[in-house]
Design a protein around this motif. Structure first.
Motif, PDB file in Angstrom:
ATOM      1  N   ASN A 184       0.094   5.036  -4.749  1.00  0.00           N
ATOM      2  CA  ASN A 184       0.880   3.808  -4.650  1.00  0.00           C
ATOM      3  C   ASN A 184       2.341   4.165  -4.425  1.00  0.00           C
ATOM      4  OD1 ASN A 184       1.875   4.566  -7.208  1.00  0.00           O
ATOM      5  ND2 ASN A 184       0.231   3.434  -8.244  1.00  0.00           N
ATOM      6  N   GLY A 185       3.215   3.188  -4.565  1.00  0.00           N
ATOM      7  CA  GLY A 185       4.623   3.444  -4.289  1.00  0.00           C
ATOM      8  C   GLY A 185       5.236   4.513  -5.163  1.00  0.00           C
ATOM      9  N   ALA A 186       4.635   4.741  -6.332  1.00  0.00           N
ATOM     10  CA  ALA A 186       5.170   5.742  -7.252  1.00  0.00           C
ATOM     11  C   ALA A 186       4.550   7.116  -7.043  1.00  0.00           C
ATOM     12  CB  ALA A 186       4.951   5.285  -8.694  1.00  0.00           C
ATOM     13  N   GLY A 187       3.685   7.254  -6.053  1.00  0.00           N
ATOM     14  CA  GLY A 187       3.002   8.525  -5.820  1.00  0.00           C
ATOM     15  C   GLY A 187       1.556   8.476  -6.263  1.00  0.00           C
ATOM     16  N   SER A 229      -5.649  -2.865  -2.439  1.00  0.00           N
ATOM     17  CA  SER A 229      -4.508  -3.740  -2.699  1.00  0.00           C
ATOM     18  C   SER A 229      -3.443  -3.042  -3.535  1.00  0.00           C
ATOM     19  CB  SER A 229      -4.976  -5.007  -3.419  1.00  0.00           C
ATOM     20  OG  SER A 229      -5.611  -4.687  -4.639  1.00  0.00           O
ATOM     21  N   GLY A 230      -3.862  -2.050  -4.339  1.00  0.00           N
ATOM     22  CA  GLY A 230      -2.906  -1.329  -5.162  1.00  0.00           C
ATOM     23  C   GLY A 230      -2.380  -0.063  -4.536  1.00  0.00           C
ATOM     24  N   GLY A 231      -2.760   0.222  -3.297  1.00  0.00           N
ATOM     25  CA  GLY A 231      -2.300   1.443  -2.642  1.00  0.00           C
ATOM     26  C   GLY A 231      -3.348   1.999  -1.704  1.00  0.00           C
ATOM     27  N   LEU A 232      -3.490   3.318  -1.687  1.00  0.00           N
ATOM     28  CA  LEU A 232      -4.419   3.999  -0.805  1.00  0.00           C
ATOM     29  C   LEU A 232      -5.355   4.867  -1.651  1.00  0.00           C
ATOM     30  CD1 LEU A 232      -5.047   4.625   2.274  1.00  0.00           C
ATOM     31  CD2 LEU A 232      -3.702   6.712   1.925  1.00  0.00           C
ATOM     32  N   ALA A 233      -6.655   4.579  -1.585  1.00  0.00           N
ATOM     33  CA  ALA A 233      -7.630   5.425  -2.264  1.00  0.00           C
ATOM     34  C   ALA A 233      -7.833   6.693  -1.448  1.00  0.00           C
ATOM     35  CB  ALA A 233      -8.959   4.695  -2.435  1.00  0.00           C
ATOM     36  N   LEU A 290      -6.853   7.789  10.069  1.00  0.00           N
ATOM     37  CA  LEU A 290      -5.916   6.672  10.144  1.00  0.00           C
ATOM     38  C   LEU A 290      -6.390   5.521   9.270  1.00  0.00           C
ATOM     39  CD1 LEU A 290      -5.282   6.606  13.990  1.00  0.00           C
ATOM     40  CD2 LEU A 290      -3.496   6.954  12.268  1.00  0.00           C
ATOM     41  N   GLN A 291      -5.441   4.855   8.613  1.00  0.00           N
ATOM     42  CA  GLN A 291      -5.717   3.653   7.847  1.00  0.00           C
ATOM     43  C   GLN A 291      -4.557   2.686   8.002  1.00  0.00           C
ATOM     44  OE1 GLN A 291      -8.505   2.958   6.575  1.00  0.00           O
ATOM     45  NE2 GLN A 291      -9.528   4.899   6.135  1.00  0.00           N
ATOM     46  N   ALA A 292      -4.865   1.377   7.894  1.00  0.00           N
ATOM     47  CA  ALA A 292      -3.823   0.354   7.853  1.00  0.00           C
ATOM     48  C   ALA A 292      -3.506   0.065   6.396  1.00  0.00           C
ATOM     49  CB  ALA A 292      -4.294  -0.916   8.558  1.00  0.00           C
ATOM     50  N   THR A 293      -2.265   0.267   5.977  1.00  0.00           N
ATOM     51  CA  THR A 293      -1.856   0.032   4.599  1.00  0.00           C
ATOM     52  C   THR A 293      -0.792  -1.062   4.573  1.00  0.00           C
ATOM     53  OG1 THR A 293       0.000   1.579   4.486  1.00  0.00           O
ATOM     54  CG2 THR A 293      -2.202   2.510   4.224  1.00  0.00           C
ATOM     55  N   SER A 294      -0.431  -1.484   3.369  1.00  0.00           N
ATOM     56  CA  SER A 294       0.608  -2.505   3.227  1.00  0.00           C
ATOM     57  C   SER A 294       1.963  -2.015   3.733  1.00  0.00           C
ATOM     58  CB  SER A 294       0.719  -2.935   1.763  1.00  0.00           C
ATOM     59  OG  SER A 294       1.029  -1.821   0.937  1.00  0.00           O
ATOM     60  N   SER A 295       2.138  -0.704   3.841  1.00  0.00           N
ATOM     61  CA  SER A 295       3.378  -0.118   4.349  1.00  0.00           C
ATOM     62  C   SER A 295       3.324   0.155   5.845  1.00  0.00           C
ATOM     63  CB  SER A 295       3.683   1.192   3.615  1.00  0.00           C
ATOM     64  OG  SER A 295       3.800   0.976   2.224  1.00  0.00           O
ATOM     65  N   GLY A 296       2.187  -0.176   6.474  1.00  0.00           N
ATOM     66  CA  GLY A 296       1.996   0.097   7.887  1.00  0.00           C
ATOM     67  C   GLY A 296       0.911   1.132   8.101  1.00  0.00           C
ATOM     68  N   PRO A 297       0.639   1.508   9.358  1.00  0.00           N
ATOM     69  CA  PRO A 297      -0.370   2.532   9.612  1.00  0.00           C
ATOM     70  C   PRO A 297      -0.005   3.842   8.924  1.00  0.00           C
ATOM     71  CG  PRO A 297       0.309   1.453  11.648  1.00  0.00           C
ATOM     72  CD  PRO A 297       1.263   1.008  10.599  1.00  0.00           C
ATOM     73  N   PRO A 339       6.805  13.248   5.226  1.00  0.00           N
ATOM     74  CA  PRO A 339       5.414  13.427   4.797  1.00  0.00           C
ATOM     75  C   PRO A 339       5.292  13.295   3.281  1.00  0.00           C
ATOM     76  CG  PRO A 339       6.090  15.184   6.294  1.00  0.00           C
ATOM     77  CD  PRO A 339       7.331  14.432   5.923  1.00  0.00           C
ATOM     78  N   ILE A 340       4.130  12.818   2.837  1.00  0.00           N
ATOM     79  CA  ILE A 340       3.844  12.645   1.421  1.00  0.00           C
ATOM     80  C   ILE A 340       2.716  13.586   1.040  1.00  0.00           C
ATOM     81  CG2 ILE A 340       3.188  10.990  -0.372  1.00  0.00           C
ATOM     82  CD1 ILE A 340       3.921   8.784   1.736  1.00  0.00           C
ATOM     83  N   GLN A 341       2.874  14.354  -0.008  1.00  0.00           N
ATOM     84  CA  GLN A 341       1.787  15.208  -0.487  1.00  0.00           C
ATOM     85  C   GLN A 341       0.912  14.405  -1.439  1.00  0.00           C
ATOM     86  OE1 GLN A 341       2.572  19.348  -1.550  1.00  0.00           O
ATOM     87  NE2 GLN A 341       1.185  19.161  -3.306  1.00  0.00           N
ATOM     88  N   LEU A 342      -0.384  14.311  -1.109  1.00  0.00           N
ATOM     89  CA  LEU A 342      -1.317  13.528  -1.903  1.00  0.00           C
ATOM     90  C   LEU A 342      -2.059  14.360  -2.936  1.00  0.00           C
ATOM     91  CD1 LEU A 342      -2.917  11.298   0.885  1.00  0.00           C
ATOM     92  CD2 LEU A 342      -0.824  10.923  -0.421  1.00  0.00           C
ATOM     93  N   GLY A 343      -2.281  15.619  -2.654  1.00  0.00           N
ATOM     94  CA  GLY A 343      -3.030  16.454  -3.581  1.00  0.00           C
ATOM     95  C   GLY A 343      -3.193  17.851  -3.021  1.00  0.00           C
ATOM     96  N   THR A 344      -3.825  18.693  -3.807  1.00  0.00           N
ATOM     97  CA  THR A 344      -4.106  20.067  -3.387  1.00  0.00           C
ATOM     98  C   THR A 344      -5.566  20.379  -3.675  1.00  0.00           C
ATOM     99  OG1 THR A 344      -3.452  20.957  -5.541  1.00  0.00           O
ATOM    100  CG2 THR A 344      -1.745  20.823  -3.842  1.00  0.00           C
TER     101      THR A 344
END
Length: 387
Positions: free
Chosen positions: A195-198, A176-180, A121-128, A157-162
C-alpha cells in the motif's frame, strides 16, 4: 476464511530454453502486418466455427528478441510489458498500442542484472504498474514501477520483497487496499499487500510453488502447486496468519504454470499445464465462490505439447490462450468456454509459427492477445468473440 489449492510449474529456465523452435520469419518494423487469415481447429463432430475472430492483422510491437510479455487494457488502449534481450543487455520495456494498431516508442523501465524478469502489468489506484524480478546483491529482488498512460515510468522503482530461490516468479493482483503480491522463496512462497506505506504484513505459504493471483474488487483468488497437487484459495481482503486451500487437482503427473481469474458470479477459474498423460496438456477448472470444485475440462482439442496457459474472463465465459506444437513449430491458440465449461465454438489459431508465452486481457468488448516469437520480437492481436 481463505481456501487454497496446490500446483507446480516446470522451471522457467527449462521453459525458456527447451520449448520452441528457431524462427523462420523476418522481423518487421513496429506496426501492423497485412491481415492473416484465421485458422481454426474442429472442436467437435459438428465442425462448428470459432467463437472468436481476429480484428485486423498482427501488430509488431518489437522486432528485437523478447520473451514473456504481459498485456493490460487501461485508459482506452493496450499496454504491453516484456523482457528484451538485445546485444547482451536484458531490459524490461513497456509500450502503448492503440486500437488502430499504432505502437508508441518503447520505454525502458529497468536494465536487468540477471536473466529472468517475468514482468507483470496491473491497473492500480495509482495508475498502471509493472512488477518484475531481478538479481540483487544477496538474492532475487521483486520490484515495481508506476507508469504513465503511455507506459512512461514515473517516480522511482519500489522494492516489494526479496527471495532466496533460484527464481521468484512474482504474481500480482490489484486490491482496494493496495497491490497483492506473491512470490516464491525457499522452501515455499509468500503473499503480501503493498500500500502507500510500503509492504504490509506477509503470509507464508509453506511448500507452495509458482503462485498465481487474480482479483475482483476486494475478492482475491490464489492458486499454487505442489507436485501433482493444484490448490485454490479465495478470500475477501488479505488473509492474516495461515492460508488454507481447496485441492482441485491431484494424482499422476504434475500441475504446472497456473493462471487464475474470477468471473462475474464470484467463481474462480484456473487453467494449468498438466502432465497426467505424459505430454503437456492444458486443463481448466471452475471453483465456486464457496470453494467447491464444479467442473474440469481439457482445453486443447488437438495433439501436441500444449504450454503456458493465459486466462481471461468475459462475463461468465472464459478465454484460454496457450501455445502448442501441432506437428511443427508452436503457434498461439485461443479456446472459449461458457458456463459449466462447455466449449464455445472451435479453437482459433491466433499467430503464425514459432510463437510462445501468450498473455491475454479483456477490454469489456474484445480480447488483446500478446506473445513472443522466437528470435523475432513481441507481437499482439485484437480478437473479437461472439456473444
Amino acid at each position: 476464511m481463505i481456501r487454497m489449492s496446490l500446483m507446480f510449474l516446470c522451471g522457467l529456465g527449462a521453459a525458456l530454453g527447451g520449448l520452441g523452435c528457431g524462427s523462420d520469419e523476418t522481423p518487421e518494423p513496429p506496426g501492423t502486418k497485412p491481415p492473416e487469415p484465421p485458422v481454426t481447429t474442429d472442436a467437435g463432430p459438428g465442425g462448428e466455427a470459432a467463437a472468436c475472430a481476429p480484428l485486423g492483422g498482427t501488430v509488431v510491437v518489437s522486432q528485437e528478441d523478447g520473451i514473456t510479455p504481459s498485456i493490460l487494457w487501461t485508459n482506452g488502449s493496450y499496454l504491453l510489458a516484456w523482457q528484451t534481450r538485445t546485444g547482451g543487455t536484458e531490459e524490461v520495456r513497456v509500450a502503448r498500442i492503440g486500437t488502430d494498431g499504432s505502437v508508441s516508442p518503447a520505454h525502458v523501465v529497468a536494465t536487468l542484472a540477471g536473466t529472468h524478469a517475468l514482468p507483470t502489468l496491473q491497473a492500480t489506484s495509482s495508475g498502471p504498474m509493472v512488477t518484475w524480478e531481478d538479481t540483487g546483491p544477496s538474492g532475487l529482488v521483486i520490484q515495481a514501477h508506476t507508469l504513465g498512460a503511455d507506459g512512461t515510468p514515473t517516480g522511482q522503482p519500489i522494492q516489494l520483497g526479496t527471495s532466496d530461490a533460484s527464481e521468484a516468479r512474482p504474481a500480482t493482483a490489484p486490491m482496494s487496499g493496495g497491490l497483492a503480491v506473491a512470490w516464491m522463496e525457499t522452501p515455499g512462497a509468500r503473499l503480501g499487500l503493498v500500500n502507500g506505506a510500503g509492504m504490509g504484513s506477509t503470509t507464508a505459504l509453506p511448500g507452495a510453488r509458482f503462485p498465481a493471483l487474480a482479483s475482483r474488487g476486494n475478492e482475491l483468488a490464489l492458486a499454487w502447486s505442489m507436485g501433482g497437487d493444484l490448490s485454490i484459495a479465495q478470500t475477501t481482503g488479505m488473509p492474516g496468519g495461515s492460508v488454507t486451500g481447496t485441492v482441485v487437482r491431484t494424482g499422476a503427473g504434475e500441475a504446472r504454470v497456473p493462471s487464475v481469474a474470477i468471473d462475474t458470479s464470484g467463481a474462480t477459474l484456473v487453467a494449468w499445464e498438466d502432465t497426467r498423460e505424459g505430454e503437456e496438456r492444458i486443463y481448466l477448472a471452475r471453483v465456486s465462490a464457496s470453494g467447491a470444485k464444479q467442473d474440469e475440462v481439457r482445453v486443447e482439442d488437438a495433439e501436441g505439447s500444449a504450454n503456458w496457459p493465459a486466462l481471461a474472463v468475459m462475463g461468465e465465459r472464459a478465454a484460454v490462450a496457450y501455445y502448442q506444437f501441432q506437428g511443427g513449430p508452436s503457434s498461439i491458440f485461443l479456446a472459449v468456454f461458457g458456463p459449466g465449461l462447455t466449449r464455445d465454438g472451435a479453437t482459433l489459431r491466433v499467430s503464425g509459427k514459432n510463437a510462445r508465452f501468450p498473455a491475454v486481457t479483456f477490454t469489456g468488448s474484445e480480447l488483446g492477445v500478446a506473445w513472443a516469437e522466437k528470435d523475432a520480437g513481441i507481437r499482439m492481436r485484437r480478437v473479437s468473440c461472439d456473444g
